[in-house]
Design an enzyme around this catalytic site. Structure first.
Site, PDB file in Angstrom:
ATOM      1  N   HIS A 144     -14.258 -15.229  20.412  1.00 32.46           N
ATOM      2  CA  HIS A 144     -16.072 -15.496  21.078  1.00 32.46           C
ATOM      3  C   HIS A 144     -16.172 -17.070  21.593  1.00 32.46           C
ATOM      4  CE1 HIS A 144     -16.921 -11.545  18.517  1.00 32.46           C
ATOM      5  NE2 HIS A 144     -16.351 -11.941  18.061  1.00 32.46           N
ATOM      6  N   ASP A 181     -10.415  -5.967  18.098  1.00 32.42           N
ATOM      7  CA  ASP A 181     -11.449  -6.855  17.298  1.00 32.42           C
ATOM      8  C   ASP A 181     -13.105  -6.486  17.466  1.00 32.42           C
ATOM      9  OD1 ASP A 181     -11.543  -9.685  15.793  1.00 32.42           O
ATOM     10  OD2 ASP A 181     -13.106  -8.800  16.879  1.00 32.42           O
ATOM     11  N   HIS A 183     -15.657  -7.031  17.435  1.00 32.56           N
ATOM     12  CA  HIS A 183     -16.877  -7.861  17.750  1.00 32.56           C
ATOM     13  C   HIS A 183     -16.113  -7.592  19.459  1.00 32.56           C
ATOM     14  CE1 HIS A 183     -16.882  -8.593  13.423  1.00 32.56           C
ATOM     15  NE2 HIS A 183     -17.855  -7.954  13.657  1.00 32.56           N
ATOM     16  N   ASP A 269     -10.826  -5.660  12.181  1.00 26.94           N
ATOM     17  CA  ASP A 269     -11.637  -5.881  11.067  1.00 26.94           C
ATOM     18  C   ASP A 269     -12.447  -4.394  12.365  1.00 26.94           C
ATOM     19  OD1 ASP A 269     -12.085  -6.734  13.863  1.00 26.94           O
ATOM     20  OD2 ASP A 269     -13.973  -8.901  13.212  1.00 26.94           O
TER      21      ASP A 269
END
Ligand code: ZN
Length: 369
Positions: A144, A181, A183, A269
């Protein structure tokens, strides 16, 4: 074959502390302090993966290494000096909020440099042919982080730092980054969106985190046009939808791009019991996705595949998903059985939703073709 998979880790990475939180909420006001660790991005999911590798005997069959921290010149290939100075100053002062979703503690700057250093060493060892493929248990994570802004538990862009180091040292050309991931890999996208030599593909839950970043229409900018692919999948997507997206979109994109190295932003995740997302993967999903990328790496780039650990917040379950990835990379099957697998294989989308997801991924593939 023993030793052909490298595993890069360091206990110090588990000592990064973000202060006291309950899940992602700083304590105070109506948020009761937790009894134990509390913060979602805790060291436990990572330490338990390493422990499971040890007790299962897998560690003994890998090449286990630590690494030097990333140097300032390694960091400066990706991050502006002013950002690094701001990060170091807050870390030296004992920590605080480097950004709203990026709390740090004392010494996080040095630990983040080590986390990036592990990724650099993993890529370097694969480029030099010391190992066939490699896994970096990097913590804190990186995907991120923008060039000049921390975000979502990420303070340094581990994967771009490692790739740029290999480009400087080995003259590495085309690199593909697959981010599974749950996200959106917004940091990696923003760092590479104007570049045609690095293909970025992010598979993620639509409208999850960070808000306002992902979109299928984000295809890259200028020279990078066509080299950024976003696959936002609806909440509740499971094993079949992910594998369909891999086969119909990710693998053909790799075929067209013909990378010299494949790097995976390897978050866990998207598993069915993660507290920060709503997907339905299990250890066999991660095993199967790893197998597909390993085949692609063998076809395109002599097997050069590097996994860099990202998110995954179900402390008890991440180790089984991670072990599956490492077993597949190393072609070794330990005696470990995933105790949650039968349950999670039953908890897949119901028939009508499966059909919707199948059409959804077909439509994505058409839009991206
Ligand atoms: Zn994540």
């Amino acid at each position: 074959m023993k030793g052909t998979t490298g595993f890069f880790f360091d206990e110090l990475c588990f000592w990064h502390s973000a202060g006291m939180h309950a899940l992602v909420m700083p304590v105070g006001g109506w948020v009761q302090p937790p009894a134990a660790a509390g913060f979602a991005e805790s060291p436990e999911s990572k330490r338990r993966l390493k422990c499971l590798m040890d007790v299962s005997g897998l560690s003994r069959q890998l090449t286990l290494r630590t690494a030097e921290p990333a140097s300032e010149s390694d960091l400066l290939r990706v991050h502006p000096e002013a950002y690094l100075q701001r990060f170091k100053a807050l870390s030296d002062a004992g920590g605080g909020a480097l950004a709203e979703t990026a709390p740090i503690g004392p010494g996080t700057y040095e630990i983040a440099k080590l986390s990036a250093g592990l990724a650099i060493a993993a890529v370097d060892s694969v480029m030099k042919g010391e190992v066939r493929n490699a896994y970096s248990l990097s913590r804190p994570p990186g995907h991120h982080c923008l060039a000049d802004q921390a975000m979502g538990f990420c303070f340094l862009a581990n994967i771009p730092i490692a790739i740029e180091a290999a480009k400087a040292k080995h003259g590495l050309g085309r690199v593909a980054i697959i981010d599974w991931d749950v996200h959106h890999g917004n940091g990696t996208q923003s760092i590479y969106e104007q570049r045609g030599d690095v293909l970025t593909i992010s598979m993620h839950q639509e409208n999850c985190f960070p808000p306002g970043y992902s979109g299928v229409e984000d295809r890259g900018v200028g020279n990078g046009l066509g080299f950024n692919i976003n696959l936002p999948l609806p909440a509740g997507s499971g094993h079949e939808a992910y594998l369909q997206a891999m086969r119909d979109i990710v693998l053909p994109a790799l075929e067209r791009f013909a990378p010299e190295l494949i790097v995976v932003a390897c978050g866990y995740d998207a598993n069915g019991v993660d507290p920060l997302a709503r997907m339905l993967l299990h250890s066999d999903s991660f095993r199967a996705m790893t197998a597909l990328l390993k085949e692609a790496a063998e076809r395109h780039c002599d097997g050069r595949l590097v996994m860099v650990h990202e998110g995954g917040y179900a402390e008890a379950y991440v180790p089984f998903c991670g072990l599956a990835v490492l077993e597949e990379m190393a072609d070794i099957r330990t005696a470990v059985e995933d105790p949650m697998l039968p349950l999670l294989q039953l908890q897949q989308p119901a028939r009508l939703y499966s059909e919707f997801l199948k059409g959804y991924v077909e439509n994505l593939a058409m839009r991206l073709a």
